[in-house]
Design a protein around this motif. Structure first.
Motif, PDB file in Angstrom:
ATOM      1  N   PRO A   2       0.822  -1.215   0.000  1.00 18.33           N
ATOM      2  CA  PRO A   2       0.000   0.000   0.000  1.00 18.33           C
ATOM      3  C   PRO A   2       0.851   1.259   0.000  1.00 18.33           C
ATOM      4  O   PRO A   2       1.964   1.275   0.517  1.00 18.33           O
ATOM      5  CB  PRO A   2      -0.809  -0.113   1.286  1.00 18.33           C
ATOM      6  N   THR A   3       0.300   2.309  -0.583  1.00 24.26           N
ATOM      7  CA  THR A   3       1.001   3.586  -0.570  1.00 24.26           C
ATOM      8  C   THR A   3       0.887   4.207   0.822  1.00 24.26           C
ATOM      9  O   THR A   3       0.065   3.783   1.639  1.00 24.26           O
ATOM     10  CB  THR A   3       0.395   4.572  -1.587  1.00 24.26           C
ATOM     11  N   ILE A   4       1.681   5.200   1.089  1.00 27.51           N
ATOM     12  CA  ILE A   4       1.634   5.882   2.382  1.00 27.51           C
ATOM     13  C   ILE A   4       0.259   6.496   2.629  1.00 27.51           C
ATOM     14  O   ILE A   4      -0.248   6.497   3.741  1.00 27.51           O
ATOM     15  CB  ILE A   4       2.755   6.952   2.504  1.00 27.51           C
ATOM     16  N   PHE A   5      -0.376   6.983   1.560  1.00 27.83           N
ATOM     17  CA  PHE A   5      -1.702   7.589   1.702  1.00 27.83           C
ATOM     18  C   PHE A   5      -2.748   6.545   2.092  1.00 27.83           C
ATOM     19  O   PHE A   5      -3.631   6.812   2.899  1.00 27.83           O
ATOM     20  CB  PHE A   5      -2.103   8.307   0.416  1.00 27.83           C
ATOM     21  N   GLU A   6      -2.635   5.365   1.539  1.00 31.43           N
ATOM     22  CA  GLU A   6      -3.550   4.282   1.904  1.00 31.43           C
ATOM     23  C   GLU A   6      -3.331   3.859   3.347  1.00 31.43           C
ATOM     24  O   GLU A   6      -4.286   3.576   4.073  1.00 31.43           O
ATOM     25  CB  GLU A   6      -3.364   3.090   0.955  1.00 31.43           C
ATOM     26  N   THR A  10      -6.150   4.137   6.334  1.00 30.57           N
ATOM     27  CA  THR A  10      -6.501   2.976   7.153  1.00 30.57           C
ATOM     28  C   THR A  10      -6.303   3.284   8.631  1.00 30.57           C
ATOM     29  O   THR A  10      -7.145   2.965   9.458  1.00 30.57           O
ATOM     30  CB  THR A  10      -5.653   1.753   6.750  1.00 30.57           C
ATOM     31  N   PHE A  11      -5.180   3.913   8.959  1.00 27.72           N
ATOM     32  CA  PHE A  11      -4.890   4.262  10.347  1.00 27.72           C
ATOM     33  C   PHE A  11      -5.932   5.218  10.891  1.00 27.72           C
ATOM     34  O   PHE A  11      -6.451   5.042  11.987  1.00 27.72           O
ATOM     35  CB  PHE A  11      -3.493   4.869  10.456  1.00 27.72           C
TER      36      PHE A  11
END
Length: 55
Positions: A2-6, A10-11
């Motif tokens: 996953p990308t950092i944005f994903e 999620t977080f």
């Protein structure tokens, strides 16, 4: 992977919080923010410290 944005999305979905305006800690934080906005920084710090030590 996953990308950092994903990962951030999620977080953030996992850490949703509700703020109860009747909670004494929330009340102290709100008062601290109001004091800070009014330029009363010493009062704001005292209120934030009280909120941080209250359980």
């Amino acid at each position: 992977m996953p990308t950092i944005f994903e990962e951030i999305r999620t977080f953030s979905e996992k850490i949703t919080m509700e703020f109860n305006p009747n909670n004494p800690i929330v009340q102290l934080c709100l008062q601290g923010m109001q004091s800070e906005e009014a330029g009363n920084f010493e009062t704001a710090v005292q209120l934030f410290r009280q909120a941080g030590t209250k359980r």
